[in-house]
Design an enzyme around this catalytic site. Structure first.
Site, PDB file in Angstrom:
ATOM      1  N   ARG A  29       0.813  -1.239   0.000  1.00  0.00           N
ATOM      2  CA  ARG A  29       0.000   0.000   0.000  1.00  0.00           C
ATOM      3  C   ARG A  29       0.836   1.274   0.000  1.00  0.00           C
ATOM      4  O   ARG A  29       0.364   2.345   0.363  1.00  0.00           O
ATOM      5  CB  ARG A  29      -0.966   0.037   1.182  1.00  0.00           C
ATOM      6  N   LYS A  89       7.715  24.110 -13.429  1.00  0.00           N
ATOM      7  CA  LYS A  89       6.789  22.977 -13.265  1.00  0.00           C
ATOM      8  C   LYS A  89       6.269  22.912 -11.835  1.00  0.00           C
ATOM      9  O   LYS A  89       5.089  22.697 -11.592  1.00  0.00           O
ATOM     10  CB  LYS A  89       7.469  21.658 -13.666  1.00  0.00           C
ATOM     11  N   ASN A  95       0.580  20.893 -21.203  1.00  0.00           N
ATOM     12  CA  ASN A  95       0.319  20.062 -22.391  1.00  0.00           C
ATOM     13  C   ASN A  95       0.587  20.812 -23.702  1.00  0.00           C
ATOM     14  O   ASN A  95       0.238  20.314 -24.774  1.00  0.00           O
ATOM     15  CB  ASN A  95      -1.128  19.566 -22.387  1.00  0.00           C
ATOM     16  N   ARG A 149      -2.720  23.192 -14.736  1.00  0.00           N
ATOM     17  CA  ARG A 149      -1.674  22.223 -15.101  1.00  0.00           C
ATOM     18  C   ARG A 149      -1.778  21.816 -16.569  1.00  0.00           C
ATOM     19  O   ARG A 149      -0.801  21.349 -17.166  1.00  0.00           O
ATOM     20  CB  ARG A 149      -1.757  20.986 -14.178  1.00  0.00           C
ATOM     21  N   GLU A 189      -4.325  18.024 -12.280  1.00  0.00           N
ATOM     22  CA  GLU A 189      -4.562  18.443 -13.656  1.00  0.00           C
ATOM     23  C   GLU A 189      -6.021  18.806 -13.934  1.00  0.00           C
ATOM     24  O   GLU A 189      -6.600  18.406 -14.940  1.00  0.00           O
ATOM     25  CB  GLU A 189      -4.088  17.343 -14.628  1.00  0.00           C
ATOM     26  N   HIS A 235       1.311  14.011 -29.210  1.00  0.00           N
ATOM     27  CA  HIS A 235       0.921  12.624 -28.905  1.00  0.00           C
ATOM     28  C   HIS A 235       0.430  11.913 -30.165  1.00  0.00           C
ATOM     29  O   HIS A 235       0.682  10.723 -30.351  1.00  0.00           O
ATOM     30  CB  HIS A 235      -0.181  12.595 -27.843  1.00  0.00           C
ATOM     31  N   LYS A 252       3.500  11.834 -10.850  1.00  0.00           N
ATOM     32  CA  LYS A 252       2.860  10.832 -11.708  1.00  0.00           C
ATOM     33  C   LYS A 252       3.772   9.612 -11.836  1.00  0.00           C
ATOM     34  O   LYS A 252       4.953   9.740 -12.184  1.00  0.00           O
ATOM     35  CB  LYS A 252       2.602  11.405 -13.105  1.00  0.00           C
ATOM     36  N   GLU A 291      11.169  19.714 -23.513  1.00  0.00           N
ATOM     37  CA  GLU A 291      10.197  20.054 -22.457  1.00  0.00           C
ATOM     38  C   GLU A 291      10.587  21.366 -21.760  1.00  0.00           C
ATOM     39  O   GLU A 291       9.727  22.080 -21.257  1.00  0.00           O
ATOM     40  CB  GLU A 291      10.094  18.925 -21.421  1.00  0.00           C
ATOM     41  N   HIS A 307       1.487  19.040 -26.860  1.00  0.00           N
ATOM     42  CA  HIS A 307       1.277  17.613 -26.618  1.00  0.00           C
ATOM     43  C   HIS A 307       0.077  17.023 -27.364  1.00  0.00           C
ATOM     44  O   HIS A 307       0.038  15.820 -27.593  1.00  0.00           O
ATOM     45  CB  HIS A 307       1.146  17.338 -25.119  1.00  0.00           C
ATOM     46  N   HIS A 348       9.553  11.258 -27.484  1.00  0.00           N
ATOM     47  CA  HIS A 348       8.485  12.123 -26.967  1.00  0.00           C
ATOM     48  C   HIS A 348       8.779  13.621 -27.144  1.00  0.00           C
ATOM     49  O   HIS A 348       7.952  14.366 -27.665  1.00  0.00           O
ATOM     50  CB  HIS A 348       8.254  11.794 -25.489  1.00  0.00           C
TER      51      HIS A 348
HETATM   52  N1  LIG Z   1       5.948  10.853 -14.613  1.00  0.00           N
HETATM   53  C1  LIG Z   1       5.958  11.907 -15.394  1.00  0.00           C
HETATM   54  O1  LIG Z   1       5.498  13.000 -15.024  1.00  0.00           O
HETATM   55  C2  LIG Z   1       6.535  11.803 -16.762  1.00  0.00           C
HETATM   56  C3  LIG Z   1       6.726  12.971 -17.528  1.00  0.00           C
HETATM   57  C4  LIG Z   1       7.297  12.850 -18.774  1.00  0.00           C
HETATM   58  C5  LIG Z   1       7.679  11.599 -19.262  1.00  0.00           C
HETATM   59  N2  LIG Z   1       7.483  10.484 -18.498  1.00  0.00           N
HETATM   60  C6  LIG Z   1       7.860   9.154 -18.976  1.00  0.00           C
HETATM   61  O2  LIG Z   1       9.279   9.127 -19.118  1.00  0.00           O
HETATM   62  C7  LIG Z   1       9.620   8.128 -20.067  1.00  0.00           C
HETATM   63  C8  LIG Z   1      10.738   8.646 -20.961  1.00  0.00           C
HETATM   64  O3  LIG Z   1      11.831   8.991 -20.160  1.00  0.00           O
HETATM   65  P1  LIG Z   1      13.283   9.256 -20.779  1.00  0.00           P
HETATM   66  O4  LIG Z   1      13.172  10.121 -21.959  1.00  0.00           O
HETATM   67  O5  LIG Z   1      14.132   9.629 -19.656  1.00  0.00           O
HETATM   68  O6  LIG Z   1      13.657   7.835 -21.397  1.00  0.00           O
HETATM   69  P2  LIG Z   1      14.374   6.532 -20.791  1.00  0.00           P
HETATM   70  O7  LIG Z   1      14.089   6.373 -19.346  1.00  0.00           O
HETATM   71  O8  LIG Z   1      13.983   5.420 -21.690  1.00  0.00           O
HETATM   72  O9  LIG Z   1      15.925   6.878 -20.970  1.00  0.00           O
HETATM   73  C9  LIG Z   1      16.470   7.025 -22.270  1.00  0.00           C
HETATM   74  C10 LIG Z   1      17.685   6.118 -22.482  1.00  0.00           C
HETATM   75  O10 LIG Z   1      18.797   6.675 -21.798  1.00  0.00           O
HETATM   76  C11 LIG Z   1      19.416   5.692 -20.974  1.00  0.00           C
HETATM   77  N3  LIG Z   1      20.007   6.429 -19.860  1.00  0.00           N
HETATM   78  C12 LIG Z   1      19.397   6.956 -18.782  1.00  0.00           C
HETATM   79  N4  LIG Z   1      20.237   7.695 -18.064  1.00  0.00           N
HETATM   80  C13 LIG Z   1      21.442   7.621 -18.675  1.00  0.00           C
HETATM   81  C14 LIG Z   1      22.721   8.192 -18.426  1.00  0.00           C
HETATM   82  N5  LIG Z   1      22.920   9.048 -17.424  1.00  0.00           N
HETATM   83  N6  LIG Z   1      23.731   7.889 -19.261  1.00  0.00           N
HETATM   84  C15 LIG Z   1      23.531   7.068 -20.326  1.00  0.00           C
HETATM   85  N7  LIG Z   1      22.339   6.537 -20.643  1.00  0.00           N
HETATM   86  C16 LIG Z   1      21.313   6.811 -19.824  1.00  0.00           C
HETATM   87  C17 LIG Z   1      18.292   4.735 -20.624  1.00  0.00           C
HETATM   88  O11 LIG Z   1      18.790   3.469 -20.270  1.00  0.00           O
HETATM   89  C18 LIG Z   1      17.520   4.710 -21.937  1.00  0.00           C
HETATM   90  O12 LIG Z   1      18.121   3.814 -22.840  1.00  0.00           O
HETATM   91  C19 LIG Z   1       8.359   7.774 -20.823  1.00  0.00           C
HETATM   92  O13 LIG Z   1       7.935   6.503 -20.431  1.00  0.00           O
HETATM   93  C20 LIG Z   1       7.358   8.827 -20.353  1.00  0.00           C
HETATM   94  O14 LIG Z   1       6.027   8.331 -20.316  1.00  0.00           O
HETATM   95  C21 LIG Z   1       6.924  10.583 -17.250  1.00  0.00           C
HETATM   96 ZN   LIG Z   2       5.806  15.711 -22.293  1.00  0.00          ZN
END
Ligand SMILES: NC(=O)c1ccc[n+]([C@@H]2O[C@H](COP(=O)([O-])OP(=O)(O)OC[C@H]3O[C@@H](n4cnc5c(N)ncnc54)[C@H](O)[C@@H]3O)[C@@H](O)[C@H]2O)c1
Ligand SMILES: [Zn+2]
Length: 334
Positions: free
Chosen positions: A113, A213, A231, A227, A223, A238, A135, A177, A234, A251
């Site tokens: 939990r 942010k 977007n 908030r 949201e 998307h 999130k 972003e 987006h 993204h």
């Molecule tokens: N929770 C939220 O508010 C929120 C907001 C935006 C995006 N997201 C989510 O985030 C995800 C995308 O995140 P991302 O763009 O960070 O992608 P990711 O986590 O896939 O990382 C990108 C690549 O970089 C590598 N990597 C990470 N750190 C590294 C480092 N320091 N050195 C070398 N390689 C490294 C990872 O292994 C991966 O291959 C999506 O799933 C998206 O839905 C969440």
């Molecule tokens: Zn985004």
């Protein structure tokens, strides 16, 4: 520096400092055990740096990439936590990009939990965007972030030094972003990208983006209203993202193209286009406009007839507009 985030669930600090990864242990409470989650793409030196400070902590590593953000991998993390006798008093530490922080955050939210969670983002996207807002979640049946929870971390530790090993494409992708935050909320942030030596201002870019942010999320955690400004780019973004496979466009790249599609003010468009060009972000793609319109119509945020669009008539000042599907089609020149 420390940025304080206040939410209904809890208040927590975001530490932003070069080299802070080697001092994580000092920031932790005296007692308690830790369970680390990372992926196999995060550079080994960051994992070693963290593990050296917590030699007894198990480290669960899964295969990198969006394809891992699924129920099976989430259940594997939970099973490993159980096997290692992680208790309700213990803490999950996420070390990685948005995929790791979303997955580990959701594992922490759902295990017994909900247990404590510390986020160490290592990509520009996760530092700028996912580290604040609470999130967490996983993809399901082809739908992104379909299962998840709002679960605030106890602490975020952002070390820009970790970005030195990030592949260039991912480095630039996440900064889209920050450009977005500049256009809708903070002209000074946007102006940093207009400088020839913008990369020398990376720490300030991350800091200003986090504050922008934080300020929005504190006003509207779930949201319901303001908030939605986040977007910007987006809605179309998307739709572009869904037309590729997981690797076609990332993204942030889709958000860049989405911002260019939606923005109408000539001055904003000109300045945005110049910044995207300088950074090497795409401005448009050749996807079928009919398919784009169809995807927007079916978007979960649209009520099939009207859709809330974020617009900026001036850099630093975004606002919400209600568009009909005809407006969307006109924009796509259908
Ligand atoms: N929770 C939220 O508010 C929120 C907001 C935006 C995006 N997201 C989510 O985030 C995800 C995308 O995140 P991302 O763009 O960070 O992608 P990711 O986590 O896939 O990382 C990108 C690549 O970089 C590598 N990597 C990470 N750190 C590294 C480092 N320091 N050195 C070398 N390689 C490294 C990872 O292994 C991966 O291959 C999506 O799933 C998206 O839905 C969440
Ligand atoms: Zn985004």
């Amino acid at each position: 520096m420390v940025i304080e985030v206040h939410t209904q669930q809890k208040n927590y600090p975001v530490y932003l400092e070069r080299g802070i990864l080697s001092r994580v242990k000092e920031l932790m409470p005296e007692n308690g055990s830790y369970f680390i989650v990372s992926d196999d793409g995060v550079d080994e030196k960051w994992k070693e740096c963290l593990q050296a400070q917590f030699p007894d902590a198990p480290m669960h590593i899964f295969k990198n990439g969006e394809a891992s953000k699924n129920p099976e991998v989430w259940l594997e993390i939970l099973a490993d936590m159980l096997k290692n006798e992680v208790s309700r008093k213990d803490t999950v530490i996420a070390l990685g990009g948005g995929v790791v922080t979303d997955m580990a955050g959701f594992a922490a939210a759902s295990y017994m939990r909900g247990i404590r969670y510390i986020s160490i983002p290592t990509t520009t996207l996760s530092m700028i965007d996912s580290s604040v807002g609470g999130k967490t979640g996983i993809d399901f049946e082809g739908r992104k972030n379909c299962i998840g929870a709002f679960w605030q971390p106890d602490m975020v530790i952002a070390d820009p030094e970790t970005l030195t090993t990030l592949p260039r494409r991912h480095f630039i992708n996440g900064l889209a972003e920050a450009v977005k935050a500049g256009v809708i909320l903070d002209e000074k942030l946007f102006e940093l990208f207009e400088k020839d030596d913008w990369e020398a201002h990376l720490d300030e870019i991350i800091c200003r983006s986090l504050i922008a942010k934080r300020d929005i999320v504190e006003q509207d955690e779930r949201e319901g209203g303001i908030r939605k400004l986040l977007n910007f780019g987006h809605t179309f973004g998307h739709a572009y993202e869904s037309q590729g496979n997981l690797n076609t466009w990332l993204h942030g790249e889709c958000v860049a193209m989405g911002m260019m599609t939606v923005v109408e003010n000539e001055d904003v468009k000109k300045r945005l286009s110049a910044v995207l060009k300088r950074m090497g972000l795409p401005e448009s793609c050749n996807y079928d406009p009919k398919e784009t319109a169809k995807l927007i119509r079916n978007d979960k945020k649209a009520d099939h007839k009207r859709i809330t669009i974020v617009q900026a008539d001036e850099i630093g000042k975004g606002h919400l507009e209600e568009w009909t599907m005809e407006d969307v089609e006109r924009k796509l020149m259908l």
